[in-house]
Design a protein around this motif. Structure first.
Motif, PDB file in Angstrom:
ATOM      1  N   ARG A  27      48.817  35.911  48.317  1.00  0.00           N
ATOM      2  CA  ARG A  27      47.941  34.760  48.542  1.00  0.00           C
ATOM      3  C   ARG A  27      47.984  33.750  47.400  1.00  0.00           C
ATOM      4  O   ARG A  27      47.622  32.583  47.588  1.00  0.00           O
ATOM      5  N   LYS A 171      39.558  43.787  52.403  1.00  0.00           N
ATOM      6  CA  LYS A 171      39.321  42.346  52.491  1.00  0.00           C
ATOM      7  C   LYS A 171      38.198  41.910  51.538  1.00  0.00           C
ATOM      8  O   LYS A 171      38.333  40.917  50.823  1.00  0.00           O
ATOM      9  N   ASP A 172      37.110  42.665  51.514  1.00  0.00           N
ATOM     10  CA  ASP A 172      35.985  42.329  50.631  1.00  0.00           C
ATOM     11  C   ASP A 172      36.364  42.480  49.163  1.00  0.00           C
ATOM     12  O   ASP A 172      35.984  41.654  48.323  1.00  0.00           O
ATOM     13  N   GLN A 175      38.565  39.576  48.128  1.00  0.00           N
ATOM     14  CA  GLN A 175      37.751  38.369  47.954  1.00  0.00           C
ATOM     15  C   GLN A 175      36.978  38.423  46.634  1.00  0.00           C
ATOM     16  O   GLN A 175      36.882  37.414  45.923  1.00  0.00           O
ATOM     17  N   ALA A 176      36.467  39.586  46.284  1.00  0.00           N
ATOM     18  CA  ALA A 176      35.729  39.741  45.026  1.00  0.00           C
ATOM     19  C   ALA A 176      36.652  39.516  43.820  1.00  0.00           C
ATOM     20  O   ALA A 176      36.247  38.915  42.821  1.00  0.00           O
ATOM     21  N   GLU A 178      39.402  37.615  43.843  1.00  0.00           N
ATOM     22  CA  GLU A 178      39.664  36.166  43.821  1.00  0.00           C
ATOM     23  C   GLU A 178      38.479  35.412  43.223  1.00  0.00           C
ATOM     24  O   GLU A 178      38.667  34.516  42.395  1.00  0.00           O
ATOM     25  N   ASP A 179      37.272  35.776  43.632  1.00  0.00           N
ATOM     26  CA  ASP A 179      36.087  35.124  43.095  1.00  0.00           C
ATOM     27  C   ASP A 179      36.011  35.327  41.577  1.00  0.00           C
ATOM     28  O   ASP A 179      35.708  34.390  40.832  1.00  0.00           O
TER      29      ASP A 179
END
Length: 187
Positions: A27, A171-172, A175-176, A178-179
């Protein structure tokens, strides 16, 4: 991404670091993944220079003596380390470099690169971690027991890291991560 940065991803064996890292790099191709050096044998499908640089114990020890490694550690009877030169070059060029390393190496990074963002990936539970390790089908019972014992010590050290992320849902967790990386960078 004007300023180079070092990002460290750590967690126990079997927690899913590799899977998360592959997804993150897919990504975000702007991140530079530093390929580690190891003395362990390649697993099926692993490619020298892509997954790891596979070297002999003698070669590795020569690299340590010559000061060519940013960090290194022995884990499960094998050496692992990060080649120093390429990491420093990429950071100086303004790139963000991500390392996937063990706890001992992460502690060395904390001393040598205190500004690095250090992320610890946690399993949902030790029993789930055991299921994941067994599911890989790569380890003997002795190796599994050793990995689980080591994992408990690593989990106990999670508070040493800037951020802890539980990999309960891929997925979660992604995302964490990336955040953590991209939000922290803009602070």
């Amino acid at each position: 991404m004007g300023k180079g940065r070092l990002i460290v991803l750590t967690g126990p064996s079997g927690v899913g670091k590799g899977t998360l890292l592959r997804s993150l790099l897919a990504r975000h191709p702007e991140l530079y993944f530093s390929v580690s050096v190891t003395t362990r044998s390649p697993r099926p499908g692993e490619i020298d220079g892509k997954n790891y640089y596979f070297v002999s114990r003698n070669q590795f020890e020569e690299m340590v003596t010559a000061g060519e490694l940013l960090e290194w550690a022995e884990f499960a009877g094998n050496y692992y380390g990060t080649p120093k030169r390429r990491v420093k070059e990429h950071i100086q060029q303004g790139q963000w470099v991500i390392l996937e390393i063990e706890l001992e190496g992460a502690r060395q990074i904390r001393k040598n690169f205190p500004e690095a963002l250090r992320i610890f990936i946690m399993p949902p539970s030790v029993s789930e971690l055991e299921n994941r390790i067994r599911g890989r089908g790569q380890d003997s019972e002795v190796a599994i027991a050793r990995r689980l014992s080591h994992a408990q010590a690593e989990i106990a050290a999670a508070s040493e890291f800037d951020i802890q992320i539980v990999n309960d849902d891929l997925k979660d967790a992604l995302q964490a991560i990336e955040d953590a990386i991209f939000t922290t960078a803009n602070c």
